[in-house]
Design a protein around this motif. Sequence first.
Motif, PDB file in Angstrom:
ATOM      1  N   ALA A 103       0.835  -1.208   0.000  1.00 33.08           N
ATOM      2  CA  ALA A 103       0.000   0.000   0.000  1.00 33.08           C
ATOM      3  C   ALA A 103       0.863   1.249   0.000  1.00 33.08           C
ATOM      4  O   ALA A 103       0.530   2.259  -0.652  1.00 33.08           O
ATOM      5  N   GLN A 104       1.993   1.210   0.722  1.00 33.49           N
ATOM      6  CA  GLN A 104       2.899   2.362   0.724  1.00 33.49           C
ATOM      7  C   GLN A 104       3.487   2.606  -0.665  1.00 33.49           C
ATOM      8  O   GLN A 104       3.635   3.751  -1.094  1.00 33.49           O
ATOM      9  N   GLU A 105       3.807   1.504  -1.357  1.00 32.79           N
ATOM     10  CA  GLU A 105       4.312   1.671  -2.725  1.00 32.79           C
ATOM     11  C   GLU A 105       3.234   2.226  -3.650  1.00 32.79           C
ATOM     12  O   GLU A 105       3.505   3.113  -4.476  1.00 32.79           O
ATOM     13  N   ASP A 106       2.013   1.742  -3.506  1.00 27.64           N
ATOM     14  CA  ASP A 106       0.910   2.270  -4.317  1.00 27.64           C
ATOM     15  C   ASP A 106       0.702   3.760  -4.047  1.00 27.64           C
ATOM     16  O   ASP A 106       0.457   4.548  -4.972  1.00 27.64           O
ATOM     17  N   ALA A 107       0.787   4.149  -2.774  1.00 26.06           N
ATOM     18  CA  ALA A 107       0.623   5.564  -2.428  1.00 26.06           C
ATOM     19  C   ALA A 107       1.744   6.396  -3.034  1.00 26.06           C
ATOM     20  O   ALA A 107       1.512   7.509  -3.533  1.00 26.06           O
ATOM     21  N   ALA A 108       2.984   5.871  -3.005  1.00 29.44           N
ATOM     22  CA  ALA A 108       4.112   6.606  -3.591  1.00 29.44           C
ATOM     23  C   ALA A 108       3.931   6.766  -5.099  1.00 29.44           C
ATOM     24  O   ALA A 108       4.225   7.832  -5.662  1.00 29.44           O
ATOM     25  N   ARG A 109       3.448   5.722  -5.760  1.00 32.54           N
ATOM     26  CA  ARG A 109       3.207   5.833  -7.207  1.00 32.54           C
ATOM     27  C   ARG A 109       2.093   6.825  -7.503  1.00 32.54           C
ATOM     28  O   ARG A 109       2.154   7.580  -8.484  1.00 32.54           O
ATOM     29  N   ALA A 110       1.071   6.851  -6.654  1.00 35.37           N
ATOM     30  CA  ALA A 110      -0.016   7.821  -6.851  1.00 35.37           C
ATOM     31  C   ALA A 110       0.491   9.244  -6.665  1.00 35.37           C
ATOM     32  O   ALA A 110       0.117  10.157  -7.411  1.00 35.37           O
ATOM     33  N   ARG A 111       1.363   9.444  -5.661  1.00 34.57           N
ATOM     34  CA  ARG A 111       1.937  10.787  -5.462  1.00 34.57           C
ATOM     35  C   ARG A 111       2.805  11.177  -6.645  1.00 34.57           C
ATOM     36  O   ARG A 111       2.824  12.349  -7.049  1.00 34.57           O
TER      37      ARG A 111
END
Length: 472
Positions: free
Chosen positions: A353-361
């Motif tokens: 989820a942290q990686e997904d959030a970083a990609r979204a940012r």
Amino acid sequence: MPDHTLHRLWWAACLPLVLTACATQAPPPQVDAPTPTAWQAPLPHQGSVQALGDWWAQWGDPLLVELVQDAQALSPDLAQAQSRIVQARAALTGSRAALTPSVDAQASASRGFNESVRAVASTAQAGLQAQWEIDLWGGNAAAERAASERLQGAQAQWHAARVSVAAEVALQYSSLRTCLQQQAIAEDDERSRAQTARLSQQSERAGFTAPATHALAQASAAEAVVRSAQQRMQCALELKALVALTGRDEATLRTRLAPTPLQPPTDALLRIATLPAQVIAQRPDVYAAEREVAAASADVGQAQAQRYPRLALSGTIGAAQVRTQGLQTDLNTWSLGPLALSLPLLEGGRRAAQEDAARARYDETVALYRARVRLAVSEVEQALVRLDASVGRTASAQAAAEGYRTAFRATEARWRAGLASQLELEDARRTALAADQSLALLAHERAGAWVALYRAAGGGWQAPVAITTAQH
């Protein structure tokens, strides 16, 4: 089992992890932010390039240069930008420290029953403890790159704040100068109408002017008093606004203001590059947005690295001294290890989820960067249009104002000779007054267009390195 066999098994087990680490470091795709190949607005000065750094000094008004400097020293926006530079520099120091071993010193002293000597003893210990997380997957290196990019972006934003403050002061200063010019026009009009009212009163007493005509002259004079008082109030407000921006003493600033209006820069002072991309390179806000894209890309790499095993190495060096019953025992110890490997197993999808959030940012920063580039081009285009329009109208406005003033003087002479009515005189006066005020406002509009172009072109700022295409 032989040692070489163990080594082969170890490397065979680690090979998939090494290949995964290489995959996380693959070069990211480029982010393009297309710009027009040419300006769609008219370019002044044949589109040649010139630095804008000393532009304010070239306006020929030393007071303006001083006010810009005072406002920049006082601006909370600049103070905030400077604070963000300090914070970004501290974050960079912390991220770089994560790439190197950490060493802690420990010391202790005690007295009591010692089990090893089975007696009361004084014990003193000192040692060093070191720990190093081996950056297998480049997560810490990615964090260092992100911090470095954000530091560059913060420095560019500081320059953007300087440009913004300078433009705000110049606009306020121009507005005050224009107001003072309009105040002088209003006061001249007030004196003219008062003189007309006196002459009308004398004519009415002599029986040559009807009472209604004299009443019209008196009303016109009263209207001029109201307009002049309102203009003085507006100038006082403009002055206080400039004082608030610069921190100057109001009385001192008032004495420094010359009665002449602010003159816009000559046509040779500001030149715009032919290609939009060349002007975009002078925008610190665009550069900062590009650095944020690069930082967000590194954040993705850091979040990705958190999903893989972590390897840490520790070691200690220590010395101890035990004294009891006149005897002293010294102990020296050292150890290398353990070499600890931690594997994330069950964490409920937190790292993913942290990686997904970083990609979204990252996707968000890319969209903001492209929008910033489009906005930069649009702001320059709009400033060019306003400048071209104001310059093109100046000659006609000057001709109109001069013609209306000439017509008013002729009508006033005819009125004094009894060949024109009071209504004709007041109509000619209103037209001349409106033309003079419009000319003053047009000068302010032209100065504002120059300031907008200065701001849109980045104020002469240049990136510390060549602008490159943002990547992820």
